[in-house]
Design a protein around this motif. Structure first.
Motif, PDB file in Angstrom:
ATOM      1  N   GLY A 203      41.939  40.181  34.726  1.00  0.00           N
ATOM      2  CA  GLY A 203      43.128  40.263  33.901  1.00  0.00           C
ATOM      3  C   GLY A 203      42.888  39.980  32.434  1.00  0.00           C
ATOM      4  O   GLY A 203      43.836  39.761  31.678  1.00  0.00           O
ATOM      5  N   TYR A 204      41.621  39.984  31.988  1.00  0.00           N
ATOM      6  CA  TYR A 204      41.286  39.720  30.597  1.00  0.00           C
ATOM      7  C   TYR A 204      40.582  40.931  29.986  1.00  0.00           C
ATOM      8  O   TYR A 204      39.734  41.553  30.638  1.00  0.00           O
ATOM      9  CB  TYR A 204      40.369  38.499  30.484  1.00  0.00           C
ATOM     10  CG  TYR A 204      41.004  37.208  30.962  1.00  0.00           C
ATOM     11  CD1 TYR A 204      41.728  36.413  30.087  1.00  0.00           C
ATOM     12  CD2 TYR A 204      40.865  36.803  32.278  1.00  0.00           C
ATOM     13  CE1 TYR A 204      42.307  35.224  30.518  1.00  0.00           C
ATOM     14  CE2 TYR A 204      41.445  35.621  32.725  1.00  0.00           C
ATOM     15  CZ  TYR A 204      42.162  34.844  31.839  1.00  0.00           C
ATOM     16  OH  TYR A 204      42.739  33.671  32.275  1.00  0.00           O
TER      17      TYR A 204
ATOM     18  N   ALA B  80      48.110  40.024  34.365  1.00  0.00           N
ATOM     19  CA  ALA B  80      47.800  41.262  33.634  1.00  0.00           C
ATOM     20  C   ALA B  80      48.291  42.470  34.416  1.00  0.00           C
ATOM     21  O   ALA B  80      48.312  42.460  35.655  1.00  0.00           O
ATOM     22  CB  ALA B  80      46.303  41.372  33.368  1.00  0.00           C
TER      23      ALA B  80
ATOM     24  N   ALA C 281      48.687  41.695  29.020  1.00  0.00           N
ATOM     25  CA  ALA C 281      48.242  40.393  29.532  1.00  0.00           C
ATOM     26  C   ALA C 281      49.210  39.322  29.052  1.00  0.00           C
ATOM     27  O   ALA C 281      49.509  39.225  27.852  1.00  0.00           O
ATOM     28  CB  ALA C 281      46.829  40.080  29.063  1.00  0.00           C
TER      29      ALA C 281
END
Length: 555
Positions: free
Chosen positions: A300-301, A454, A484
């Motif tokens: 999710g980054y 995210a 995000a």
């Protein structure tokens, strides 16, 4: 022929003889059973029945599972009462003494109970409590609010109208986050899977708290907190208040949701969980829509792949990036070079690709223990969770039609589009806490809570759009989004009882950092027409819809 004449005439006789023997055998068996039944009835007729009830004399309440014994038998003969406080004993004719016993009541003995053979004797026990003054014994313990029973008691004592959900109930329904849990609350609904609506009022009329302290929203267009950021396995309970009390914030009308994180353990604990999910529409599909990203997308980054290129951070360059730049670039070489340089700095992918989607999966664990620090208890708790889910479809329909003329027999189509989309949704959460008790009635605690969510969305739409596209043709649109959201909370709280007065003082300090990052949201729309010659013409109409663009936002 001779064998046939010998076999057929004798067959009926053989069958008849066998039937007689079977019937004779059955008659003998039935007679024997009747004799035994008569003997048993005679034996039972020698006993009598003692039947009765054990109740609390003060309240009239039935006492279930009380013990009733016959004192004259060796070994003692007895039974216990059922859920209605009733009992039954079968005894030979005679005179007996019965004793009833129940925790919290002194034993009671009834003497001279006469039992008559074949009859029923009714005996009731009315138990009286006995008050005995003892030395004072003080028991101190931490209240556990994770179970349904505890929350029912809490709800009874609440000064206002509340709906409560325990960690036990959230686990039973398989709720992954606080938003999914809110669907179980009467009068509450969840919009877009994250925003709470209580009693039909919009999200602007609802508020959220974490351990009694305000929890802000990280969406600039919404007042309601995005509750899907908080994993359910890190919560002790969820309390929804629908009326005002003095200890609540005054900025809500619909409802206030208080999320209480897990309490600190009295002993060493460890919990872990793993789950897999399968969706027939979006799991293990080799046509699942996606787009290129960074190496940390699965967590999710973004790893910087989608970040705004450095050239766009130059104010002089930004000043020249106007909608007419491409026109000026036709006659000015320097402007053409700037247009080429800025265009190449951005990602060239404007349409989704496909991949094989994985099954939904999640992992979580939590651990805690209590230690001694300077002779006082120190509670430690930590937990983390990770979840990744895939949702998508290829045959969605988006349509809008309206009746523009009351006399018309047909609806006017504004748009009629076929949609395909793929959503990759990783979620990460962690919590750590300390609690220190001292002086017997003082407690200071610290909690740090981090949540990250995210959404990697890839979408295509195509079809008729007469509402904006003139001259016919097929409208097409593609969108690539990576959003995000993060929530970082620190809380320091104290609970104190002041001397012998019993006055309780609670205080709390809280800081919340909420963020939402949308790097490089891309959208590309165009129209195409099939010519009479069979050729297909593609074009973009800026007067009817936006030109292809890249959009960056950070909050």
């Amino acid at each position: 022929p001779v064998a046939e004449t010998q076999s057929h005439p004798s067959a009926p006789g053989i069958v008849q003889n066998n039937l007689f023997k079977i019937m004779e055998h059955l008659v003998k068996k039935i007679c024997l059973l009747l004799v035994l039944a008569g003997m048993t009835t005679g034996a039972l007729a020698q006993d009598g029945i003692v039947r009765g009830k054990v109740v609390d004399k003060a309240t009239g309440e039935a006492l279930m599972f009380a013990n009733v014994i016959v004192l004259q038998t060796d070994p003692p003969l007895g039974t216990e009462t059922d859920l209605d406080g009733q009992f039954e004993l079968s005894l030979p004719a005679g005179t007996y003494d019965l004793q009833a016993s129940y925790i919290g009541f002194p034993d009671q003995v009834l003497t001279g109970i006469v039992v008559v053979a074949g009859e029923t004797t009714v005996v009731d026990f009315f138990m009286e409590s006995q008050v005995q003054e003892l030395n004072v014994v003080e028991v101190a313990a931490e209240r556990v609010d994770r179970s349904e029973v505890a929350l029912i008691a809490l709800r009874k004592k609440a000064p206002g109208i509340t709906d409560n959900l325990s960690a036990q109930e959230m686990a039973r329904f398989g709720s992954a986050n606080a938003a999914e849990s809110m669907k179980r609350v009467t009068g509450a609904s969840v919009q877009d899977g994250r925003y709470i609506v209580v009693r039909g009022l919009g999200d602007r009329y609802s508020s959220a708290q974490l351990n009694g302290m305000p929890l802000p929203s990280n969406d600039p267009y919404r007042n309601s907190t995005q509750l899907d950021l908080i994993p359910a396995n890190l919560l002790d309970n969820l309390i929804t208040s629908k009326t005002f009390t003095p200890d609540m914030p005054g900025n809500f009308t619909g409802g206030n949701v208080n999320l209480n994180t897990r309490s600190f353990p009295e002993e060493a604990t460890f919990q872990a969980g793993v789950s897999l999910g399968y969706n027939t529409q979006s799991t293990l599909r080799n046509d699942f829509l996606t787009h290129q990203g960074g190496k940390w997308d699965w967590l999710g980054y973004d790893d910087g792949t989608r970040q705004l290129p450095e050239i766009f951070q130059d104010p002089e360059v930004v000043r020249q990036l106007t909608p007419s730049l491409y026109i000026r670039a036709r006659s000015k070489e320097a402007t053409a070079a700037l247009l080429d340089q800025t265009s190449r700095a951005l990602s060239s992918q404007m349409a989704p690709t496909t991949m094989t989607s994985l099954p939904d999966h999640s992992f979580n664990f939590s651990l805690g223990n209590q230690y001694k620090l300077f002779g006082n208890p120190l509670g430690v708790l930590a937990g983390a969770s990770y979840k990744r889910s895939f949702r998508g479809y290829n045959d969605g329909v988006l349509a809008y039609e309206e009746l523009t003329d009351p006399n018309s027999e047909e609806l006017n189509t504004f748009y009629d589009l076929t949609e395909a989309r793929g959503l990759d949704n990783p979620q990460l959460g962690a919590m750590a806490g300390l609690a220190y008790k001292f002086g017997g009635s003082q407690k200071i605690s610290y909690i740090a809570l981090y949540n990250h969510d995210a959404e990697k969305l890839s979408q295509t739409m195509s079809g008729a759009y007469p509402g904006i596209v003139s001259g016919g043709g097929v409208f097409e649109s593609r969108a690539l989004l990576f959003r995000a959201r993060s929530l970082m909370t620190h809380q320091l709280a104290g609970e104190h009882v002041l001397g012998q007065s019993g006055i309780r003082l609670d205080w709390g300090l809280s800081t919340v950092q909420s963020s939402q990052d949308e790097p490089d949201f891309r959208q590309f729309a165009n129209t195409y027409k099939v010519q009479p010659t069979g050729d297909t013409t593609y074009f973009i109409s800026p007067a009817e819809y936006d030109l292809p663009y890249h959009f960056f936002r950070s909050l």
